[in-house]
Design an enzyme around this catalytic site. Structure first.
Site, short mmCIF file in Angstrom:
data_model
loop_
_atom_site.label_atom_id
_atom_site.label_comp_id
_atom_site.label_asym_id
_atom_site.label_seq_id
_atom_site.Cartn_x
_atom_site.Cartn_y
_atom_site.Cartn_z
N LYS A 29 -11.45 -11.46 6.75
CA LYS A 29 -11.13 -10.12 6.03
C LYS A 29 -12.46 -9.39 5.84
O LYS A 29 -13.36 -9.96 5.02
CB LYS A 29 -10.30 -10.32 4.96
N CYS A 87 -4.19 -7.42 4.76
CA CYS A 87 -4.02 -6.90 3.48
C CYS A 87 -4.78 -5.52 3.28
O CYS A 87 -4.23 -4.42 3.92
CB CYS A 87 -4.02 -7.78 2.46
N GLU A 141 -0.68 -13.86 3.88
CA GLU A 141 -2.14 -14.07 3.21
C GLU A 141 -2.09 -15.03 2.10
O GLU A 141 -0.92 -15.01 1.35
CB GLU A 141 -2.76 -12.85 2.74
#
Length: 514
Positions: free
Chosen positions: A179, A212, A80
């Site tokens: 995300k 993440c 990321e």
């Protein structure tokens, strides 16, 4: 040849073709990338200046991709923020964004780069994948225009997404994921209106992808495994290590074991911000991992994984613990703070023994034997059952054996990286109210312990042999997703105060994207 003979021949041929085109194992690669950051500026740079920064990072990524391909890797994951870095405002990130189409458009950017406007980064990634015959997973920014007909359209007339893309070995865009769970100050990005569950099939298994901070929440992470039944998770991340329970290699390997999937985690390498820790994890044990706070170099990892991990017995996480008779420890319990959460602790006073500590509905049981009882080190058994409300809001049940920072009990729960005490054996269990429990064993100097422990079907995390190194923590990290919005949650005012404290106490977190 009769009709039945012809049908049998066709069936045999079809079976052989399927066997040849389907792989039982594959070579996975992850690259921990030492990112090159743009010059800090609140003002947007030109598209040409933005591309120059991204190309410098892509030059490094290209070296990793080429090396992985030469070593036989089928897929490589990059981190990321690995192409443009971090520390952006909504305005300053804009020159780095491209319009990323839905993969259903059947597009190979390397062959047709102008089909969706200016897309130099997608073109380069596509060509890298095609030229090296490898799947590439990368993280870039997506932009989507909107107008007043959309009541949720941002004031600047566009959505901006933190986005993972996957290009197959022919350079085709096969996956795009926006995300969902943005970390603290990712104000430059929007979350999608609904969580996206993104999967794609290959000859070496079914893959899912998320980013993440997503790993701490139910959607899309758990949904990908439970409902979509993927074999392998792809995980680009910009993860800052938070001890004792949320260092990258520790928690990511535990998630793979708890969810019974392969897990390919690629982290940024930026030691100044405590960002390191990448790995290739199978459900039974890590296959390769990297943690390096001493150098500023990137690292390529490769390992072989089963394309379809073998099913393992279902764990009843409360079966054993619910049958343990807790012995009263008098008034020996004390409280300690672990990452802003108040744990109930008991000091381990002997070289071995059996201890129980409880908090709310959770009782944690530990049997252990140390190799020696040192006078300069203190270990404690801790329990936490409550809502964590600092950098996010998520309900935890945690049983943990951990080393205290000093012999002062007030330091139990503080960040510790080194220890001297090895354990001959340990067995940890708890009366968990969830099936989602992630088993962690972390040794001194932030090292994992592959093949040294196991989880039984009755919910015990136990050692298979004496530990190969001194122990930092042995932990069962449970998530109760259904209680993330519990009615007894802390007030918004208290939560905001904790977040301010978090930012002030650990300022490096504030500028990062989990």
């Amino acid at each position: 040849m009769t009709v039945s003979q012809m049908l049998n021949s066709v069936a045999v041929l079809f079976f052989c073709v399927c066997r040849v085109s389907s792989l039982d194992t594959f070579i996975a690669a992850v690259y921990e990338h030492a990112v090159i950051l743009p010059d800090a500026s609140p003002m947007p740079v030109s598209p040409e200046e933005a591309l120059a920064v991204m190309n410098r990072n892509l030059d490094l990524l290209e070296g990793a991709v080429t090396s992985a391909s030469k070593q036989g890797a089928h897929i490589i994951v990059t981190p990321e923020d690995g192409i443009y870095g971090f520390n952006f405002t909504r305005e300053s990130i804009y020159p780095y964004l491209e319009d990323i189409p839905d993969p259903q458009v059947n597009w190979i950017p390397c062959n047709n780069p102008d089909r969706f406007g200016r897309t130099p980064v997608q073109q380069r990634l596509s060509c890298l994948a095609k030229d090296n015959s490898i799947y590439i997973v990368a993280n870039i920014g997506d932009k989507k225009s909107c107008n007043s007909s959309d009541p949720q359209c941002p004031l600047d007339g566009r959505y901006q997404y933190n986005t993972d893309v996957v290009f197959d070995s022919k350079g085709k865009l096969v996956a795009r994921y926006h995300k969902q769970n943005l970390f603290l100050n990712e104000d430059q990005f929007n979350a999608p209106k609904e969580p996206e569950v993104v999967t794609f099939n290959t000859t070496f298994g079914k893959f899912g992808i998320f980013t993440c901070f997503d790993i701490l929440f139910h959607d899309p992470a758990v949904t990908l495994v439970r409902d979509s039944r993927v074999d392998t998770i792809l995980f680009p991340t910009a993860w800052m290590n938070v001890l004792p329970h949320l260092s990258a290699i520790e928690f990511h390997s535990a998630w793979a074991m708890g969810m019974k999937v392969n897990f390919l985690a690629s982290n940024l390498h930026y030691p100044l911000k405590k960002m390191t820790g990448s790995g290739i994890y199978a459900p039974d044990s890590p296959r390769a991992f990297h943690y390096d706070m001493k150098t500023e170099k990137g690292k390529l990892l490769l390992a072989q994984l089963d394309s379809h991990p073998q099913p393992t017995p279902v764990v009843n996480w409360t079966s054993y613990a619910s049958g343990v008779k807790a012995h009263s420890m008098g008034n020996q319990e004390f409280t300690g703070i672990v990452f802003f959460d108040e744990f109930s602790f008991l000091e381990l006073k002997g070289i071995g023994g059996n201890y129980t500590v409880c908090q709310r509905d959770l009782c944690c049981h530990l049997s252990y034997k140390m190799s020696e009882k040192r006078s300069d080190e203190v270990y404690a058994l801790g329990a936490f059952d409550g809502l964590h409300t600092v950098e996010g809001s998520y309900y935890l049940q945690i049983c943990t054996l951990l080393k205290c920072k000093t012999t002062d009990l007030h330091t139990c729960g503080d960040s510790v990286e080194t220890a001297s005490t090895r354990f001959e054996m340990f067995s940890l269990s708890g009366t968990f109210g969830t099936q989602y429990v992630f088993p962690e064993v972390l040794l001194s100097e932030i090292q994992l312990a592959p093949g040294e422990f196991q989880v039984s079907s009755d919910g015990r995390l136990f050692s298979l042999k004496p530990t190969s190194g001194p122990v930092l923590t042995v932990t069962l990290f449970g998530r109760l997703y259904e209680k993330d919005s519990a009615p007894n949650a802390l007030s918004d005012l208290t939560t905001q105060a904790l977040r301010v404290m978090f930012i002030v106490t650990i300022p490096i977190v504030y500028s990062l994207d989990w």
